[in-house]
Design an enzyme around this catalytic site. Sequence first.
Site, short mmCIF file in Angstrom:
data_model
loop_
_atom_site.label_atom_id
_atom_site.label_comp_id
_atom_site.label_asym_id
_atom_site.label_seq_id
_atom_site.Cartn_x
_atom_site.Cartn_y
_atom_site.Cartn_z
N PHE A 1 -33.43 -19.44 28.60
CA PHE A 1 -31.99 -19.23 28.59
C PHE A 1 -31.44 -19.22 30.01
O PHE A 1 -32.06 -18.63 30.93
CB PHE A 1 -31.64 -17.88 27.97
CG PHE A 1 -31.81 -17.80 26.47
CD1 PHE A 1 -30.81 -18.22 25.62
CD2 PHE A 1 -32.99 -17.31 25.93
CE1 PHE A 1 -30.97 -18.14 24.25
CE2 PHE A 1 -33.16 -17.22 24.56
CZ PHE A 1 -32.15 -17.64 23.71
N ASP A 2 -30.31 -19.87 30.19
CA ASP A 2 -29.50 -19.62 31.37
C ASP A 2 -28.91 -18.22 31.22
O ASP A 2 -28.80 -17.72 30.09
CB ASP A 2 -28.40 -20.67 31.48
CG ASP A 2 -27.49 -20.46 32.67
OD1 ASP A 2 -28.00 -20.02 33.71
OD2 ASP A 2 -26.28 -20.72 32.55
N LYS A 3 -28.53 -17.58 32.31
CA LYS A 3 -28.03 -16.21 32.21
C LYS A 3 -26.51 -16.19 32.05
O LYS A 3 -25.99 -15.81 30.99
CB LYS A 3 -28.44 -15.40 33.43
CG LYS A 3 -27.80 -14.00 33.50
CD LYS A 3 -28.28 -13.26 34.75
CE LYS A 3 -27.49 -11.97 34.96
NZ LYS A 3 -26.14 -12.23 35.49
#
Length: 646
Positions: free
Chosen positions: A333-335
């Site tokens: 996941f990107d944050k």
Amino acid sequence: MNAEFDTSTQLTAQSRRRWWQSSEMVALAVAAVLLAAGLAVEWTIHSEPVALTFFWATIVIGGAYPLRDAIRAVRNRRLTITVLLIMAAIGAIALGVIEEAAMLVVIFSLGEAMEAYATDKARGSISALLELAPPNANRLTAGGFTETVAVEALHPGDVVLVRPGERLPTDGTVTEGTSWVDASPVTGESVPVEASAGAEVFGGSLNGNGVLRVQVTKEHYDTILARVIEQVEEAQANRSRTERFADRFSAVYTPAMFALSVLVALVLPLFGFEWREAIYRALVILVVSCSCALVISVPVSVVTAIARGARDGIMIKGGIYLERLADIKAVAFDKTGTLTRGRPALDQVTAFGGTTEQEALALAAAVEAGSEHPIAAAITAGARDRGLDIPTARDARALPGAGMEAVVDGRAMHIGRPSDADRTDPQVGAAVAGAEANGCTAVVLREDTRPLAVLAVADQLRPDAHSTIAELHELGIERVLMLTGDNATVAKTTAHALGLDDYRAELLPEDKSAAVRELREQYGVIAMVGDGVNDAPALANADLAVAMGAAGTDVALETSDVALMADELDRLPAAIRLSRRARNNIKINIALSLAVVAILIIAALAGWMTLTTGLLLNEGSAALIILNGLRMMLPGRGETRQKRTA
């Protein structure tokens, strides 16, 4: 049936014709009536000449279109199932079993109609989406009156009036009014959202209890709803390994069954069978081996799964990506904007050296006022929320990767990420460490080189982020981690709060791409989840690029393999469940169709069935396959949620 399963979505008026408007269906209906009449004559008055007349009429009328298709296939040097069935019918006529030839024609044509119905049924939910957008709109004139115009006549800049209970005619921005809007047909969101001035809305959404004025932002052919339809059409052309295998198998299987029937006709007489009996058994083999169920077993499940996903706001770009969803071993996941809301807010201000918090915040807001960075927006919004007067800055300049600088009231100010010197300073370092320990991002306000304050900005976690991570673990995903450009302390706090397996912080775009490649080598199929705009290299290097909130981002809808139309993270586990359910459905279909074909061929070789019985059993198995595939249109566990009212 047709050897190829046509998966292009037909949304024209022609595709929605009634059956009596189709010459093929009319011919089938007439042939069926003639067949019934022939059977009735044969069974009641026992007049064979009259019955034969009806049977011949059945063959001529009902066989016209299948014969045409068979001739086309032969001209294209293709040996299709239709060719085999026509050959079986001709063989039956040659043997003098006219009644069975008539039954073959009608039952076969009925099977093709059933396949067409299954295809239309699977596509029905997609066609229904397009029909959600009303054909007309109430456009406001320069004099303030409304005029009813076709949606096609709307252009960007026009303003339309949407009354309570009406559907929005096109995409646009609310300019006046307040209401709740149910966008579930487009985004799959379970809860209607509040729409007021400035809100973006989508065509096909249902307006609630207020009157809205909406300024059109897109042409009718470029709305999200229209593009969803287009994407699904293109998706059905991206065939999975299973679909391609089924095509290759069919290309070998059909000629092999033709060869087997010829071999039976030639070899059985050598063992004492009469030529008539040998040819009849060969014809039965032709009929029972022409497995419509085998041809349709994979496509019907894929098409219905893609349609089911689209109804729930999950855009899967094709069978190949549906298959990959089921095989995912790791998810990265990107944050910012993915695990978090992407809208940071000011959390705390710690001032030094006699500077008050209010003064420091006003100075920081003055410097950041010209920046579009989310952190800058959070700081300026925090100053306004506290009612502070923000002074005017001069010579404001963005320093890539280092913050902003400006002159405020004759003072040279700078705001940016903490430096090594800041971290070693006892006061500043303690404030920075405290902010980062709480999961905040810290920036330092300086006058020249002297620190004046540390401002902590926090990006709130999505409310469904923790439950989504837990669901992914329940689904057996081996590694769920976060790849972020944020500092290690903030990343650690976020990862711990969400229960992630791992995190990697302070990554540049090329570092994220390298991390994705490394994870693929270690775990296998990996999905990267982001907003579809940033982190493009990492998304491109993943086996599956998943975009969040694609309904509001054109780039996300175009570049992703799977697009979650709503800004809801828990659609990802739902997509994985859907793909796994589709894979199981396909396995059942293939196993059932192969088992039926094997049993029927053995029975045909042994002479245990007639042409009609074989075809009926064959079409019956196809009906089971179709019904099993259409089960994908029903929601599975965890794939949909109960919609709540506003």
